[in-house]
Design an enzyme around this catalytic site. Sequence first.
Site, short mmCIF file in Angstrom:
data_model
loop_
_atom_site.label_atom_id
_atom_site.label_comp_id
_atom_site.label_asym_id
_atom_site.label_seq_id
_atom_site.Cartn_x
_atom_site.Cartn_y
_atom_site.Cartn_z
N LEU A 1 -11.96 5.45 -84.66
CA LEU A 1 -13.07 6.22 -85.22
C LEU A 1 -12.85 6.54 -86.69
O LEU A 1 -13.79 6.70 -87.45
CB LEU A 1 -13.26 7.52 -84.43
CG LEU A 1 -13.64 7.35 -82.96
CD1 LEU A 1 -13.58 8.68 -82.24
CD2 LEU A 1 -15.03 6.73 -82.83
N VAL B 1 -4.58 8.97 -87.12
CA VAL B 1 -5.51 7.95 -86.65
C VAL B 1 -6.35 8.62 -85.57
O VAL B 1 -5.82 9.35 -84.73
CB VAL B 1 -4.77 6.74 -86.02
CG1 VAL B 1 -5.76 5.65 -85.64
CG2 VAL B 1 -3.73 6.19 -86.96
N ASP C 1 -11.34 21.03 -97.93
CA ASP C 1 -11.54 19.57 -97.95
C ASP C 1 -12.94 19.23 -97.44
O ASP C 1 -13.12 18.27 -96.69
CB ASP C 1 -10.45 18.89 -97.12
CG ASP C 1 -10.22 17.43 -97.51
OD1 ASP C 1 -10.72 17.00 -98.59
OD2 ASP C 1 -9.56 16.71 -96.75
P1 ADP Z 1 -7.62 13.12 -91.71
O1 ADP Z 1 -6.90 14.39 -91.83
O2 ADP Z 1 -6.72 11.95 -91.55
O3 ADP Z 1 -8.68 12.91 -92.77
P2 ADP Z 1 -9.81 13.67 -89.87
O4 ADP Z 1 -9.71 14.79 -88.91
O5 ADP Z 1 -10.68 13.86 -91.06
O6 ADP Z 1 -8.34 13.22 -90.29
O7 ADP Z 1 -10.29 12.37 -89.10
C1 ADP Z 1 -10.40 11.13 -89.78
C2 ADP Z 1 -11.73 10.49 -89.44
O8 ADP Z 1 -11.82 10.24 -88.03
C3 ADP Z 1 -12.95 11.34 -89.77
O9 ADP Z 1 -13.33 11.21 -91.12
C4 ADP Z 1 -13.99 10.76 -88.81
O10 ADP Z 1 -14.53 9.56 -89.31
C5 ADP Z 1 -13.14 10.44 -87.58
N1 ADP Z 1 -13.17 11.56 -86.63
C6 ADP Z 1 -12.40 12.67 -86.67
N2 ADP Z 1 -12.69 13.52 -85.69
C7 ADP Z 1 -13.69 12.95 -84.97
C8 ADP Z 1 -14.46 13.36 -83.83
N3 ADP Z 1 -14.23 14.52 -83.22
N4 ADP Z 1 -15.44 12.52 -83.37
C9 ADP Z 1 -15.67 11.35 -84.00
N5 ADP Z 1 -14.99 10.92 -85.09
C10 ADP Z 1 -14.00 11.70 -85.58
MG MG Z 2 -10.52 13.81 -93.12
#
Ligand code: ADP
Ligand code: MG
Length: 328
Positions: free
Chosen positions: A38, A45, A157
Amino acid sequence: SRWQEAGQGCSGLLRDIHSVIQREPFTEHYTLIPGKELGRGKFAVVKKCVEKSSGREYAAKFMRKRRKGQDCRAEIIHEIAVLELASSCHRVVNLHAVYEMSSEIVLVLEFAAGGEIFNQCVAERDEAFKEEDVKRLMRQILEGVAFLHKNNVVHLDLKPQNILLTSNDPLGDIKIVDFGLSRMVSSSQEIREIMGTPEYVAPEVLNYEPISTATDMWSIGVLAYVMLTGMSPFLGADKQETFLNISQINVSYTEEELEQLDKAAIHFIKSLLIKEPEDRSTAENCLKHPWLQTQETDSEKEKWNTSSSIPEPVSTAVSTQSADEDIE
Ligand code: ADP
Ligand code: MG
């Protein structure tokens, strides 16, 4: 000391969580959907998975405990604690379960099927958000951010990659994710750290000045600009140029995309892209901004129209905008 009793470290990290950390293998309870990544960040990841017992879909965020040779378990615990703190807020993604392995911690999160709002922000204008969509989604983002700020959490962020949608078509509701940079702010301490994503970062962060809830409000201003125009207001050819644009508040309000909008939208953005943090609007005040006041319902319009025989066009701003787009 005082802040330790409050369960909060000197760096603004929460240390106490209520979730039970499961130690048995994650894969015992969840099936990973193959090929469905995702998202991916520097240290995480995110993969789609299905809970075996319920058949429900979730997003599993796999986080490495060691990053650049540093133990980051405390940061991950903080991220869990913030998600717990916001569990009653529908605008923040729900945390379902936590698993800990030897080198990773897995956050099992509510699955946001619509993906990042980033996709609509960079889409061709005919597939991009309409002003009415942005108003509704911005209201929801502000509801989430107001909740966080009321609880002394700053996200730090806020950007289109960290604002997800429950569904895409029809356009659903927003979910705020990624509390990896978030911090607790309180009057007893000052946080000054370089962090965040260049394009969305506030001047005080660049100047190593104290961070506050107003720091998030700057990012909301950038977010509104991007959602409405598809253009990043401060983005330069490189990081240095971007930083210079931010510290000089070098932003254009004369772009064609902005001129098609309600004047109140520009006023909204201008109330946030202000150098002095204390002069920026708050999340609560943004929710009261004229731009975001609910549109008159059709029945209300009829009520007004009955007093005159001239029928009002329905939703002038929107129909004008789409007509212009057709000409383009
Ligand atoms: P990071 O700290 O690595 O940026 P994130 O929590 O932002 O991690 O997650 C990275 C990406 O994964 C997000 O930008 C989104 O595209 C996807 N993602 C994260 N959480 C979800 C969720 N609950 N449902 C669907 N996609 C998600
Ligand atoms: Mg993020």
